[in-house]
Design an enzyme around this catalytic site. Structure first.
Site, mmCIF file in Angstrom:
data_model
loop_
_atom_site.group_PDB
_atom_site.id
_atom_site.type_symbol
_atom_site.label_atom_id
_atom_site.label_comp_id
_atom_site.label_asym_id
_atom_site.label_seq_id
_atom_site.Cartn_x
_atom_site.Cartn_y
_atom_site.Cartn_z
ATOM 1 N N ASP A 10 -10.536 2.823 -3.060
ATOM 2 C CA ASP A 10 -11.226 1.602 -2.593
ATOM 3 C C ASP A 10 -12.675 1.516 -3.071
ATOM 4 O O ASP A 10 -13.410 2.509 -3.073
ATOM 5 C CB ASP A 10 -11.247 1.568 -1.056
ATOM 6 C CG ASP A 10 -9.851 1.483 -0.481
ATOM 7 O OD1 ASP A 10 -8.876 1.527 -1.242
ATOM 8 O OD2 ASP A 10 -9.751 1.375 0.757
ATOM 9 N N ASP B 151 0.833 -1.201 0.000
ATOM 10 C CA ASP B 151 0.000 0.000 0.000
ATOM 11 C C ASP B 151 0.873 1.260 0.000
ATOM 12 O O ASP B 151 2.102 1.172 0.110
ATOM 13 C CB ASP B 151 -0.919 -0.062 1.244
ATOM 14 C CG ASP B 151 -2.321 0.433 0.934
ATOM 15 O OD1 ASP B 151 -2.468 1.276 0.029
ATOM 16 O OD2 ASP B 151 -3.259 -0.002 1.615
HETATM 17 C C1 GLA Z 1 -6.104 1.082 1.730
HETATM 18 C C2 GLA Z 1 -6.271 0.058 0.628
HETATM 19 C C3 GLA Z 1 -7.355 -0.930 1.030
HETATM 20 C C4 GLA Z 1 -6.983 -1.610 2.330
HETATM 21 C C5 GLA Z 1 -6.731 -0.570 3.411
HETATM 22 C C6 GLA Z 1 -6.160 -1.185 4.676
HETATM 23 O O1 GLA Z 1 -7.228 1.862 1.867
HETATM 24 O O2 GLA Z 1 -6.595 0.691 -0.576
HETATM 25 O O3 GLA Z 1 -7.553 -1.889 0.006
HETATM 26 O O4 GLA Z 1 -5.843 -2.396 2.126
HETATM 27 O O5 GLA Z 1 -5.825 0.428 2.967
HETATM 28 O O6 GLA Z 1 -5.840 -0.238 5.644
#
Ligand code: GLA
Length: 419
Positions: free
Chosen positions: A220, A162
């Site tokens: 997301d 990430d």
């Molecule tokens: C980000 C990612 C998500 C998830 C969260 C976890 O938002 O895009 O897919 O992995 O972090 O904290």
């Protein structure tokens, strides 16, 4: 001479051209990074923990989920990964080795990997290219080699990396991702590298070059059909589709556009997928997401509670005919042939000469299915297989079809058996 004829052929035929470009990219990738393109040669499939457990992820329930994946037939259908997302970390030990939270993972991550490997499954894990992850846990910046070694020693098969708490510029992102990709490679273990910077720095242009096999293209996904005009944030299925569908030329075996998790079967569950207006979708909408993600060669990560699935959810996730389209060896992301305010039509060439066609009705009412194959550039006669009805249709039957609001009809056009 032969080379000239070959190049002419490639130039004239769009699909040959596409295959040629992908092949060149793979070769460059291998030459520059020694990266094996056999890694993620097909879009990954599995179950990801974030939408369901968020930070409450733990070994007991992950084992239950894996067992349910086996019992429900998901593993047999190809969903062989459990992807642990954020929240598993317990900091570092006195030698700075990353450790799992001892309460959530009392047996440790290696024991979980062993448990899965014995069952023919694989394990993915999560970290971040900064000091802290998105949810505020220990991450890997400046510990890339050490953490990669730890992941390899545990038997990890995939790393989602990430980009929270990291500088916004593209150069830093590229350097940080490349550093982790190289560290993973140095371990000698085949660990698929998933880049997750939400499409902000157009990773489709560089992620494969720095050693990634897939990259998220958007922020997301939330458990909803589409972002409403008054909502400030929270992407739904349709919003992600609009971005991801246009990136088809960047995808291919070992290099996938990742449209984020499937929300199929979440039904408005609270937690990450319920934020940002994630009120849930209808089964028709879930079926649409599955069809569209399959057409776009996106990884298929379920994120619902596999232990308690209803029959409809099961029939969506386990539609083998649709999964086959996603997993087709050619790895061509569907081409968007039409996209207006009413509908979207996708065409995906398949390795045996067949085609997959998907038609999405974006309207809030049913419309007739007006599918003209010649407008898709298809001149031959095809046998038309409806991949949701699981039956072959005559052209007349096809003409009578209606598409419900937000439904995606999906067909396989079988070339070898003309009507
Ligand atoms: C980000 C990612 C998500 C998830 C969260 C976890 O938002 O895009 O897919 O992995 O972090 O904290």
């Amino acid at each position: 001479m032969h080379i000239v004829i070959g190049l002419n052929l490639i130039n004239k035929n769009r699909y040959m051209r596409r295959v040629f470009i992908i092949l060149c990219c793979c070769l460059i990738n291998m030459a520059c990074f020694g990266q094996s393109t056999s890694m993620a040669s097909k879009p990954l499939m599995g179950w990801m923990s974030w939408n369901f457990f968020a930070e409450k992820v733990n070994e007991q329930e992950l084992k239950e989920m894996a067992t349910a994946m086996i019992q429900s037939g998901m593993v047999e259908a190809g969903y062989n990964y459990i992807f642990i997302d954020d929240g598993w970390q317990g900091g570092r030990d006195s030698k700075n080795n990353m450790i799992a939270d001892p309460v959530k993972f009392p047996s440790g991550i290696k024991a979980l990997a062993d448990f899965l490997h014995e069952k023919g499954m694989k394990l993915g894990i999560y970290s971040d290219a900064a000091q802290l992850t998105c949810a505020g846990y220990t991450a890997s910046l400046n510990f890339e080699e050490q953490d990669a070694k730890t992941f390899a020693a545990w038997g990890i098969d995939y790393l989602k990396y990430d980009y929270c708490n990291a500088p916004a510029d593209s150069n830093t992102a590229k350097l940080r991702y490349q550093k982790m990709a190289e560290a993973l490679k140095k371990t000698g273990r085949s660990i698929v590298f998933g880049i997750c910077e939400w499409g902000e720095r157009k990773p489709w242009n560089w992620a494969a070059g720095v050693g990634g096999q897939l990259w998220r293209t958007t922020h997301d996904i939330r458990d909803k059909w589409a972002k409403k005009p008054h909502e400030k944030w929270g992407l739904g299925i349709l919003d992600i589709l609009e971005t991801n569908a246009k990136l088809n030329e960047f995808a291919g075996p070992g290099r996938w556009n990742d449209a984020d998790m499937l929300v199929v079967g979440l039904y408005g569950k609270k937690g990450p997928s319920g934020d940002g207006g994630g009120i849930g979708c209808t089964d028709i909408e879930y079926q649409s997401q599955f069809s569209l993600w399959a057409m776009m060669c996106s990884p298929l990560y379920a994120s619902n509670d596999i232990r308690h699935m209803n029959e409809t959810t099961k029939s969506i996730l386990l539609n083998k005919e649709v999964i086959n389209i996603n997993q087709d060896a050619l790895g061509i992301q569907a081409i968007q042939k039409l996209n207006d305010s009413t509908q979207t039509v996708f065409l995906k060439p398949l390795s045996n000469g067949d085609y997959a066609v998907a038609v999405l009705n974006k309207l809030d009412r049913s419309i007739p299915l007006l599918l003209d194959f010649s407008k898709l550039g298809l001149k031959e006669n095809f046998q038309i297989r409806d991949l949701w009805e699981h039956k072959t249709l005559t052209k007349q039957e096809l003409k009578k079809q209606m598409i419900l609001s937000h439904q995606t009809k999906m067909f396989r056009l079988i070339k070898s058996n003309p009507l």
